[in-house]
Design a protein around this motif. Structure first.
Motif, PDB file in Angstrom:
ATOM      1  N   ARG A   1       0.901  -1.321   0.039  1.00 18.77           N
ATOM      2  CA  ARG A   1      -0.020  -0.206  -0.139  1.00 18.77           C
ATOM      3  C   ARG A   1       0.984   1.660  -0.287  1.00 18.77           C
ATOM      4  O   ARG A   1       0.765   2.139  -0.735  1.00 18.77           O
ATOM      5  N   LYS A   2       1.855   0.993   0.976  1.00 23.50           N
ATOM      6  CA  LYS A   2       2.376   2.145   0.852  1.00 23.50           C
ATOM      7  C   LYS A   2       3.418   2.532  -0.451  1.00 23.50           C
ATOM      8  O   LYS A   2       4.057   4.093  -1.153  1.00 23.50           O
TER       9      LYS A   2
ATOM     10  N   ILE B   1       2.482   1.039  -2.938  1.00 18.80           N
ATOM     11  CA  ILE B   1       1.267   2.374  -4.312  1.00 18.80           C
ATOM     12  C   ILE B   1       1.349   4.101  -3.927  1.00 18.80           C
ATOM     13  O   ILE B   1       1.125   4.574  -4.877  1.00 18.80           O
ATOM     14  N   ASP B   2       0.538   4.501  -2.514  1.00 19.49           N
ATOM     15  CA  ASP B   2       0.781   5.168  -2.480  1.00 19.49           C
ATOM     16  C   ASP B   2       1.457   6.924  -2.747  1.00 19.49           C
ATOM     17  O   ASP B   2       1.621   7.526  -3.002  1.00 19.49           O
ATOM     18  N   ASP B   3       3.008   6.470  -2.705  1.00 18.53           N
ATOM     19  CA  ASP B   3       4.268   6.734  -2.730  1.00 18.53           C
ATOM     20  C   ASP B   3       4.062   6.878  -4.510  1.00 18.53           C
ATOM     21  O   ASP B   3       4.774   8.069  -5.018  1.00 18.53           O
ATOM     22  N   VAL B   4       3.793   5.776  -5.339  1.00 19.76           N
ATOM     23  CA  VAL B   4       3.853   6.111  -6.785  1.00 19.76           C
ATOM     24  C   VAL B   4       2.845   6.841  -7.147  1.00 19.76           C
ATOM     25  O   VAL B   4       2.870   8.324  -8.143  1.00 19.76           O
ATOM     26  N   LEU B   5       1.463   6.957  -6.136  1.00 20.20           N
ATOM     27  CA  LEU B   5       0.161   7.797  -6.760  1.00 20.20           C
ATOM     28  C   LEU B   5       1.137   9.737  -6.250  1.00 20.20           C
ATOM     29  O   LEU B   5       0.383  10.454  -7.127  1.00 20.20           O
ATOM     30  N   ALA B   6       1.359   9.499  -5.478  1.00 20.10           N
ATOM     31  CA  ALA B   6       1.924  10.922  -4.540  1.00 20.10           C
ATOM     32  C   ALA B   6       2.956  12.123  -5.497  1.00 20.10           C
ATOM     33  O   ALA B   6       2.842  12.914  -6.131  1.00 20.10           O
ATOM     34  N   ALA B   7       3.343  10.601  -6.317  1.00 19.96           N
ATOM     35  CA  ALA B   7       4.751  11.144  -7.206  1.00 19.96           C
ATOM     36  C   ALA B   7       4.201  11.398  -8.286  1.00 19.96           C
ATOM     37  O   ALA B   7       4.273  12.450  -9.090  1.00 19.96           O
ATOM     38  N   LYS B   8       3.346  10.692  -9.291  1.00 24.25           N
ATOM     39  CA  LYS B   8       3.037  11.259  -9.730  1.00 24.25           C
ATOM     40  C   LYS B   8       1.372  12.533  -9.760  1.00 24.25           C
ATOM     41  O   LYS B   8       1.547  12.866 -11.102  1.00 24.25           O
ATOM     42  N   ASP B   9       0.853  12.475  -8.955  1.00 22.37           N
ATOM     43  CA  ASP B   9       0.516  13.517  -8.425  1.00 22.37           C
ATOM     44  C   ASP B   9       0.831  14.461  -8.680  1.00 22.37           C
ATOM     45  O   ASP B   9       1.034  16.275  -8.714  1.00 22.37           O
TER      46      ASP B   9
END
Length: 85
Positions: free
Chosen positions: A62-63, A65-73
């Motif tokens: 989960r971390k 995934i969250d890190d990748v999504l945060a970087a994408k955002d």
């Protein structure tokens, strides 16, 4: 999968799939009954350790995934700001 083999493998060394599969085996064994109290307690304790290990793996996933999504955002926000200028 024998109990002796499972107990020989430290839970901390198990990957998600191995921990999950062994946990399923432990639950089925406990549900089937027929174990003496000491054996049941050992299986239950092992099951608790396996469940915790699975939760650790899932939290790590989960971390990531969250890190990748945060970087994408962050990249999208920077891109939007640059286009608005």
């Amino acid at each position: 999968m024998s109990e002796d083999t499972n107990e020989a493998t430290p839970v901390a060394e198990l990957g998600f799939e191995a921990a999950r599969d062994e946990l399923i085996h432990v639950v089925r064994t406990l549900e089937a009954g027929g174990q003496d109290l000491d054996s049941s307690l050992k299986l239950w304790e092992r099951g608790e350790e396996l469940a915790s290990r699975c939760e650790e793996h899932l939290a790590g996933a989960r971390k990531r995934i969250d890190d990748v999504l945060a970087a994408k955002d962050e990249g999208t926000e920077r891109g939007d700001g640059a286009e608005a200028e």
